[in-house]
Design a protein around this motif. Structure first.
Motif, PDB file in Angstrom:
ATOM      1  N   ILE A  76       0.989  -1.002  -0.071  1.00 16.27           N
ATOM      2  CA  ILE A  76       0.007   0.042   0.075  1.00 16.27           C
ATOM      3  C   ILE A  76       1.046   1.196   0.066  1.00 16.27           C
ATOM      4  N   GLU A  77       0.709   2.011  -1.186  1.00 17.45           N
ATOM      5  CA  GLU A  77       1.497   3.272  -1.129  1.00 17.45           C
ATOM      6  C   GLU A  77       0.472   4.561  -1.609  1.00 17.45           C
ATOM      7  N   TRP A  78       1.024   5.593  -1.389  1.00 12.13           N
ATOM      8  CA  TRP A  78       0.120   6.830  -1.629  1.00 12.13           C
ATOM      9  C   TRP A  78       1.243   8.062  -1.726  1.00 12.13           C
ATOM     10  N   CYS A 101     -11.885  -1.956  -1.186  1.00 11.03           N
ATOM     11  CA  CYS A 101     -11.331  -2.161   0.057  1.00 11.03           C
ATOM     12  C   CYS A 101      -9.821  -1.796   0.110  1.00 11.03           C
ATOM     13  N   ILE A 102      -9.049  -2.027  -0.914  1.00 13.32           N
ATOM     14  CA  ILE A 102      -7.712  -1.605  -1.113  1.00 13.32           C
ATOM     15  C   ILE A 102      -7.630  -0.132  -0.968  1.00 13.32           C
ATOM     16  N   ARG A 103      -8.752   0.532  -1.491  1.00 11.53           N
ATOM     17  CA  ARG A 103      -8.433   2.079  -1.665  1.00 11.53           C
ATOM     18  C   ARG A 103      -8.957   2.594  -0.041  1.00 11.53           C
ATOM     19  N   SER A 104      -9.756   1.896   0.440  1.00 12.81           N
ATOM     20  CA  SER A 104      -9.995   2.403   1.982  1.00 12.81           C
ATOM     21  C   SER A 104      -9.034   2.021   2.734  1.00 12.81           C
ATOM     22  N   LEU A 135      -1.165  -5.318   2.591  1.00 11.71           N
ATOM     23  CA  LEU A 135      -2.456  -5.985   2.707  1.00 11.71           C
ATOM     24  C   LEU A 135      -2.581  -7.407   2.548  1.00 11.71           C
ATOM     25  N   LYS A 136      -2.760  -8.239   3.310  1.00  5.67           N
ATOM     26  CA  LYS A 136      -2.263  -9.655   3.310  1.00  5.67           C
ATOM     27  C   LYS A 136      -3.551 -10.210   2.857  1.00  5.67           C
ATOM     28  N   THR A 137      -4.675  -9.908   3.617  1.00  9.76           N
ATOM     29  CA  THR A 137      -5.879 -10.968   3.320  1.00  9.76           C
ATOM     30  C   THR A 137      -7.109  -9.855   3.554  1.00  9.76           C
ATOM     31  N   PHE A 167     -17.393   1.493   2.203  1.00  7.36           N
ATOM     32  CA  PHE A 167     -15.926   1.060   2.146  1.00  7.36           C
ATOM     33  C   PHE A 167     -15.314   1.988   2.769  1.00  7.36           C
ATOM     34  N   LYS A 168     -15.175   2.384   3.988  1.00  2.75           N
ATOM     35  CA  LYS A 168     -14.646   3.036   4.798  1.00  2.75           C
ATOM     36  C   LYS A 168     -14.031   2.289   5.937  1.00  2.75           C
TER      37      LYS A 168
END
Length: 420
Positions: free
Chosen positions: A236-238, A282-285, A303-305, A340-341
């Motif tokens: 996860i990067e930003w 979910c990934i975006r949240s 993010l594993k699972t 999705f928060k």
């Protein structure tokens, strides 16, 4: 009271001789068992008739009968008389002799002794049984526990996990040897940092990660059962951090089921698949949450699972760069499946800080080849019938495991149970 509930309450009262009791509370709950089957349970608390006032609402008085009944097969999952005291006027076991106990278990569960379960161990007034198929262990394992008080009365009966029948098993003769699977065993050897809490030290230890290998060596099965857990494994990067402050939401993780819901026997909502589109949301949240709460950690978390859990989607994360240790930094996030928060989270950082002051012992003197030679004599290869989610059947495997580890500094053989 719903007539269907009343019938189960009367059934329970008659079965366990609860004429000297009254039903204090009851509720329904559902769960997934180890095979991803949905189980609906009626949970009841019966108070002795002479108990009219309760001093502490958080504790049940001695003699209370806490009873869980599987409403699909009408078998009792647990019957516990609090404090080892019972006012039941019916005895379902004539004595606490092992033959009488086995007869009781067979009558209550429909299981066959010697084919589906066996006595695992016993101590004073307590007996532990495990699931087996014709003498061979099964995984996941079923456990059954029975206790008697000093007067010889049954005060504890609990069964947990599957006890498969022979027709759910692909029977064959176990033929594996350690030499057959040695290449797999070597790959299972990992070096981890092991905390010695009394000495407040961290030492490198070679340990064998438990695994199952099929009898024909065609594949391996993990020790952890995944069920409907989706592997994501995304870093996860930003670029831009979220300036808003994060506020945890108080969440009720306990379902309040109605009788109609319970008797509908619908599949557990945790079995609802997570679509690819939902995974992306979910990934975006998760990215938005991390940039808000851990703004300096871009690219540090994996993010594993993802999996559904009691009306939410749960995400599990781990740090990308950290030593392999028996305790690792982890995050658990609860995500709203509609908006999705991220609503709440758990970080085990505070727990791990206990080990940060431990002295790390350096000077690794043994490589994995040397460590394997030392641990080889302790490795066990035992036959186990393992549930294969793809075949939806139990298949014969060999369990590769060891209760020992090798100190990477001095080569000492350590019994791991002494350090856990």
């Amino acid at each position: 009271m719903d007539t269907r509930v009343q019938e189960l309450v009367d059934f329970t009262r008659n079965k366990w001789g609860l004429d000297n009791y009254y039903l204090h509370t009851y509720h329904f709950y559902r769960k997934l068992n180890a095979l991803n089957e949905t189980i609906y349970t009626l949970s009841m608390e019966w108070y002795p008739s002479h108990i009219t006032d309760q001093e502490d609402e958080d504790y049940n008085p001695d003699g209370t009968a806490a009873i869980d009944l599987n409403i699909q097969n009408r078998q009792f999952e647990s019957v516990i008389f609090v404090g080892g005291e019972t006012f039941s006027n019916r005895s379902l076991i004539q004595s606490n002799k092992i033959d009488e106990i086995i007869k009781f278990i067979e009558n209550e569960t429909g299981l066959i002794h010697g084919k589906q379960f066996h006595l695992d161990r016993e101590k004073e007034n307590e007996y532990f049984f495990r699931s087996r198929i014709n003498g061979v262990a099964v995984a996941p394992s079923g456990i059954l526990d029975i206790k008697f008080n000093t007067e010889g009365k049954l005060t504890y009966f609990s069964t947990h996990g599957p006890f498969p029948s022979v027709d759910k098993v692909t029977e064959e003769t176990f033929s594996l040897t350690l030499e057959d699977v040695e290449h797999i065993a070597k790959d299972q050897l990992v070096l981890i940092k092991f905390p010695l809490r009394k000495q407040k030290k961290l030492i490198p230890v070679y340990c064998l990660e438990e695994i199952y290998v099929t009898n024909d060596i065609s594949k391996t099965l993990p020790f952890i059962y995944q069920g409907l857990v989706y592997t994501i494994d995304e870093k996860i990067e930003w670029q831009t951090t979220n300036k808003k402050s994060f506020k945890r939401k108080h969440l009720n993780l306990i379902e309040d089921l109605t009788a109609d819901q319970a008797f509908s026997f619908e599949p557990h909502p945790n079995l609802t698949p997570i679509s690819d589109n939902e995974k992306e949301k979910c990934i975006r949240s998760v990215r938005d949450f991390l940039s808000q709460v851990y703004p300096s950690d871009s690219g540090k978390w994996l993010l594993k699972t993802l999996h559904r859990d009691n009306g939410f989607i749960q995400g599990k994360l781990g740090l990308l760069e950290q030593d392999i240790s028996i305790t690792q930094r982890k995050l658990m996030l609860l995500i709203d499946p509609n908006k999705f928060k991220v609503l709440n989270y758990m970080d085990n950082k505070d727990f791990l800080e206990i080990h940060e002051k431990f002295q790390e012992i350096e000077g690794l003197s043994f490589d994995s080849e040397d460590a394997y030679k030392r641990i080889k004599s302790t490795i066990e290869l035992k036959p186990v019938y393992v549930y294969d989610f793809e075949q939806k059947n139990y298949i014969l495997c060999g369990r590769i495991d060891s209760d020992y580890g090798i100190n990477g500094i001095n080569g000492e053989v350590l019994e791991l149970n002494d350090y856990l």
